[in-house]
Write a protein that holds these residues in place. Structure first.
Motif, PDB file in Angstrom:
ATOM      1  N   ILE A  30       0.834  -1.206   0.000  1.00 19.24           N
ATOM      2  CA  ILE A  30       0.000   0.000   0.000  1.00 19.24           C
ATOM      3  C   ILE A  30       0.868   1.256   0.000  1.00 19.24           C
ATOM      4  CG2 ILE A  30      -1.675   1.316   1.357  1.00 19.24           C
ATOM      5  CD1 ILE A  30      -2.742  -1.487   2.284  1.00 19.24           C
ATOM      6  N   VAL A  31       1.855   1.285   0.897  1.00 21.54           N
ATOM      7  CA  VAL A  31       2.744   2.452   0.965  1.00 21.54           C
ATOM      8  C   VAL A  31       3.573   2.553  -0.312  1.00 21.54           C
ATOM      9  CG1 VAL A  31       4.708   3.439   2.200  1.00 21.54           C
ATOM     10  CG2 VAL A  31       2.798   2.492   3.479  1.00 21.54           C
ATOM     11  N   ILE A  35       3.925   5.749  -2.757  1.00 21.12           N
ATOM     12  CA  ILE A  35       5.234   6.341  -3.042  1.00 21.12           C
ATOM     13  C   ILE A  35       5.508   6.350  -4.535  1.00 21.12           C
ATOM     14  CG2 ILE A  35       7.717   5.964  -2.799  1.00 21.12           C
ATOM     15  CD1 ILE A  35       7.146   4.978   0.063  1.00 21.12           C
ATOM     16  N   LEU A  36       5.203   5.239  -5.218  1.00 21.62           N
ATOM     17  CA  LEU A  36       5.495   5.148  -6.652  1.00 21.62           C
ATOM     18  C   LEU A  36       4.632   6.086  -7.490  1.00 21.62           C
ATOM     19  CD1 LEU A  36       6.084   1.317  -6.905  1.00 21.62           C
ATOM     20  CD2 LEU A  36       7.777   3.109  -7.288  1.00 21.62           C
ATOM     21  N   GLU A  38       4.128   9.162  -6.661  1.00 22.10           N
ATOM     22  CA  GLU A  38       4.826  10.448  -6.568  1.00 22.10           C
ATOM     23  C   GLU A  38       6.303  10.357  -6.974  1.00 22.10           C
ATOM     24  OE1 GLU A  38       3.325  13.363  -5.761  1.00 22.10           O
ATOM     25  OE2 GLU A  38       1.438  12.239  -5.666  1.00 22.10           O
ATOM     26  N   PHE A  39       6.900   9.200  -6.742  1.00 19.17           N
ATOM     27  CA  PHE A  39       8.331   8.985  -6.983  1.00 19.17           C
ATOM     28  C   PHE A  39       8.490   7.720  -7.829  1.00 19.17           C
ATOM     29  CE2 PHE A  39      12.503   7.344  -5.511  1.00 19.17           C
ATOM     30  CZ  PHE A  39      13.289   8.446  -5.785  1.00 19.17           C
ATOM     31  N   PRO A  40       8.400   7.832  -9.166  1.00 23.49           N
ATOM     32  CA  PRO A  40       8.319   6.647 -10.031  1.00 23.49           C
ATOM     33  C   PRO A  40       9.671   5.967 -10.301  1.00 23.49           C
ATOM     34  CG  PRO A  40       8.190   8.599 -11.362  1.00 23.49           C
ATOM     35  CD  PRO A  40       8.257   9.066  -9.932  1.00 23.49           C
ATOM     36  N   TYR A  41      10.331   5.499  -9.242  1.00 24.38           N
ATOM     37  CA  TYR A  41      11.611   4.816  -9.388  1.00 24.38           C
ATOM     38  C   TYR A  41      11.569   3.502  -8.593  1.00 24.38           C
ATOM     39  CZ  TYR A  41      13.021   9.346 -11.145  1.00 24.38           C
ATOM     40  OH  TYR A  41      13.099  10.504 -11.867  1.00 24.38           O
ATOM     41  N   PRO A  42      11.041   2.434  -9.197  1.00 23.21           N
ATOM     42  CA  PRO A  42      10.882   1.178  -8.456  1.00 23.21           C
ATOM     43  C   PRO A  42      12.199   0.553  -7.990  1.00 23.21           C
ATOM     44  CG  PRO A  42      10.233   0.906 -10.753  1.00 23.21           C
ATOM     45  CD  PRO A  42      10.508   2.350 -10.543  1.00 23.21           C
ATOM     46  N   MET A  43      13.282   0.737  -8.743  1.00 20.83           N
ATOM     47  CA  MET A  43      14.576   0.173  -8.320  1.00 20.83           C
ATOM     48  C   MET A  43      15.042   0.834  -7.029  1.00 20.83           C
ATOM     49  SD  MET A  43      16.909  -1.958  -9.106  1.00 20.83           S
ATOM     50  CE  MET A  43      18.629  -2.319  -9.052  1.00 20.83           C
ATOM     51  N   THR A  44      14.890   2.134  -6.933  1.00 16.16           N
ATOM     52  CA  THR A  44      15.277   2.852  -5.723  1.00 16.16           C
ATOM     53  C   THR A  44      14.425   2.407  -4.544  1.00 16.16           C
ATOM     54  OG1 THR A  44      15.924   4.751  -7.060  1.00 16.16           O
ATOM     55  CG2 THR A  44      15.591   5.135  -4.710  1.00 16.16           C
ATOM     56  N   ILE A  99       3.176  -3.132  -8.973  1.00 20.18           N
ATOM     57  CA  ILE A  99       2.329  -2.323  -8.081  1.00 20.18           C
ATOM     58  C   ILE A  99       2.207  -0.902  -8.623  1.00 20.18           C
ATOM     59  CG2 ILE A  99       2.260  -1.241  -5.790  1.00 20.18           C
ATOM     60  CD1 ILE A  99       3.356  -3.884  -4.688  1.00 20.18           C
ATOM     61  N   TRP A 100       3.300  -0.400  -9.182  1.00 21.33           N
ATOM     62  CA  TRP A 100       3.317   0.961  -9.716  1.00 21.33           C
ATOM     63  C   TRP A 100       2.423   1.071 -10.952  1.00 21.33           C
ATOM     64  CZ3 TRP A 100       7.760   2.557 -13.317  1.00 21.33           C
ATOM     65  CH2 TRP A 100       7.662   3.902 -13.676  1.00 21.33           C
ATOM     66  N   ARG A 101       2.474   0.064 -11.838  1.00 24.98           N
ATOM     67  CA  ARG A 101       1.787   0.152 -13.120  1.00 24.98           C
ATOM     68  C   ARG A 101       0.337  -0.326 -13.109  1.00 24.98           C
ATOM     69  NH1 ARG A 101       3.978   3.668 -16.462  1.00 24.98           N
ATOM     70  NH2 ARG A 101       6.194   3.356 -16.679  1.00 24.98           N
ATOM     71  N   VAL A 102      -0.015  -1.214 -12.184  1.00 23.23           N
ATOM     72  CA  VAL A 102      -1.349  -1.795 -12.160  1.00 23.23           C
ATOM     73  C   VAL A 102      -2.182  -1.082 -11.105  1.00 23.23           C
ATOM     74  CG1 VAL A 102      -2.633  -3.943 -11.739  1.00 23.23           C
ATOM     75  CG2 VAL A 102      -0.435  -4.016 -12.899  1.00 23.23           C
TER      76      VAL A 102
END
Length: 110
Positions: A30-31, A35-36, A38-44, A99-102
């Motif tokens: 959920i978190v 976060i993703l 607002e901050f779209p960097y999944p590796m980080t 999680i970011w894309r779906v």
């Protein structure tokens, strides 16, 4: 002479760990989604997640009275632990990307 903890105590500890693991995993998803957005960097995000696991592992083991940790040889570390760690990194990154894309409603139906 040191007495061993009772079976009931050990069972309660294991069940509690499973419940906490599930709660933290759900909270992470959920978190992570928030976060993703607002901050779209999944590796980080995955690297921060793995660093947090390493930082909290020692205190968690102390809190749970886990004292019998095995000695790991360099060969065992390279052949067994390192591939598992890389797999965990890949799984974390791909999980955070999904999680970011779906949309959340689709990500939590599986």
């Amino acid at each position: 002479m040191e007495s061993k903890p009772s079976f009931l105590y050990q069972a309660v500890k294991v069940v509690s760990l499973c419940i906490l693991w599930y709660a933290f995993s759900s909270g992470n998803n959920i978190v992570g989604k928030k976060i993703l957005n607002e901050f779209p960097y999944p590796m980080t995000l995955s690297m921060v997640h793995l660093i947090a696991i390493n930082c909290f592992l020692g205190p968690s083991l102390n809190l749970l009275d886990v004292t019998d940790t095995p000695h790991i040889t360099r060969k065992y570390y390279i052949r067994r632990i390192l591939p598992l760690a890389l797999g965990k990194l890949f799984a974390g990154v791909s999980s955070h990307i999904s999680i970011w894309r779906v949309p959340v409603s689709y990500a939590h139906t599986g």
